[in-house]
Design an enzyme around this catalytic site. Structure first.
Site, PDB file in Angstrom:
ATOM      1  N   LYS A  95     -11.373  16.420  30.232  1.00 20.40           N
ATOM      2  CA  LYS A  95     -11.477  14.968  30.041  1.00 20.40           C
ATOM      3  C   LYS A  95     -11.108  14.262  31.337  1.00 20.40           C
ATOM      4  CE  LYS A  95     -10.362  12.583  25.808  1.00 20.40           C
ATOM      5  NZ  LYS A  95      -9.309  12.372  24.835  1.00 20.40           N
TER       6      LYS A  95
HETATM    7  C1  E4P Z   1     -10.165  10.195  22.219  1.00 22.10           C
HETATM    8  O1  E4P Z   1     -10.478  11.184  22.805  1.00 22.10           O
HETATM    9  C2  E4P Z   1      -8.832   9.567  22.271  1.00 22.10           C
HETATM   10  O2  E4P Z   1      -7.880  10.603  22.300  1.00 22.10           O
HETATM   11  C3  E4P Z   1      -8.524   8.747  21.056  1.00 22.10           C
HETATM   12  O3  E4P Z   1      -9.623   8.638  20.196  1.00 22.10           O
HETATM   13  C4  E4P Z   1      -7.813   7.477  21.333  1.00 22.10           C
HETATM   14  O4  E4P Z   1      -7.569   6.830  20.106  1.00 22.10           O
HETATM   15  P1  E4P Z   1      -6.475   5.688  19.920  1.00 22.10           P
HETATM   16  O5  E4P Z   1      -7.075   4.403  20.383  1.00 22.10           O
HETATM   17  O6  E4P Z   1      -6.221   5.687  18.450  1.00 22.10           O
HETATM   18  O7  E4P Z   1      -5.270   6.103  20.727  1.00 22.10           O
END
Ligand code: E4P
Length: 222
Positions: A85
């Site tokens: 990522k």
């Molecule tokens: C995605 O890869 C992220 O880890 C995640 O969906 C972020 O979500 P949040 O806005 O609930 O922290």
């Protein structure tokens, strides 16, 4: 549509995986920090990869090109199904290009507009992650980004997959599926909520109590 679980909790991942409900996992530094405690986050990732066969996203924390490429390369050694990522920043796009050339899959995270998704796809990202819940939180329509990105990727036959992220409730999952997102990544509580409906619970209670009453009548007449 594929379902990924957005967590680093081994307990939740094991449950969802054994139930055959998930195709992969996404983590981020906040989720790993919460889960790791005294453990090395890499060991947590290793364990996740031993439970799940599908893509497991693991995020770099460097923000310079060389640092991201080095960290990404190390993360990719944890298991074949690690997806690196990378944040949606200028240096990140160079890192995506370099990791992609080295055969490492990437997921460009922290996307909040369809043009950011387009840029990430042009850089060669395997996945783009628009954060719809965080957009809703600031009064914008997060799902619009998914809809526009799908249209753009279709117009140009782009192969990057749209990974709907920051999902807050089952309706987000239904809408993402309707507009054609490839993946929805959701926290364990949202995955559990997908299974539930108050009418299902009420209906089952009724069936069971009617059946139990019949049993008592049959016994009484016997
Ligand atoms: C995605 O890869 C992220 O880890 C995640 O969906 C972020 O979500 P949040 O806005 O609930 O922290």
């Amino acid at each position: 549509m594929q379902f990924f679980l957005d967590t680093a909790s081994l307990q939740d991942i094991t449950w969802a995986s054994q139930a055959g409900l998930i195709d992969g996992v996404t983590t981020n530094p906040s989720l790993l920090a919460k889960q790791a405690g005294d453990l090395d986050p890499r060991d947590v990732l290793k364990e996740i990869c031993s439970v799940v066969d599908g893509p497991v996203s693991a995020e770099v924390v460097a923000v310079d090109v060389d640092g991201m490429v080095q960290e990404g390369t190390e993360l990719a050694k944890i298991a074949d199904h690690i997806v690196v990522k990378i944040p949606m920043i200028e240096t990140g796009m160079v890192a995506v290009r370099r990791l992609t050339s080295a055969g490492i899959r990437t997921n460009v995270t922290l996307c909040f507009s369809s043009v950011q998704c387009l840029v990430a796809a042009k850089a060669g990202a395997t996945y783009v992650s628009p954060f719809i819940g965080r957009l809703d939180d600031v009064g914008q329509e997060g799902m619009d980004v998914i809809r526009e990105t799908r249209q753009i990727f279709d117009n140009y036959q782009m192969e990057t997959h749209i990974l709907t992220a920051s999902i807050r409730h089952p309706r987000h999952v239904a809408e993402a599926a309707m507009v054609g997102a490839h993946v929805a990544t959701m926290p364990p509580d949202v995955l559990r909520k997908l299974l539930r409906h108050p009418l299902t619970e009420r209906g089952l209670e009724q069936f069971l109590s009617d059946w139990a009453a019949l049993g008592q009548r049959v016994k009484a007449g016997a």
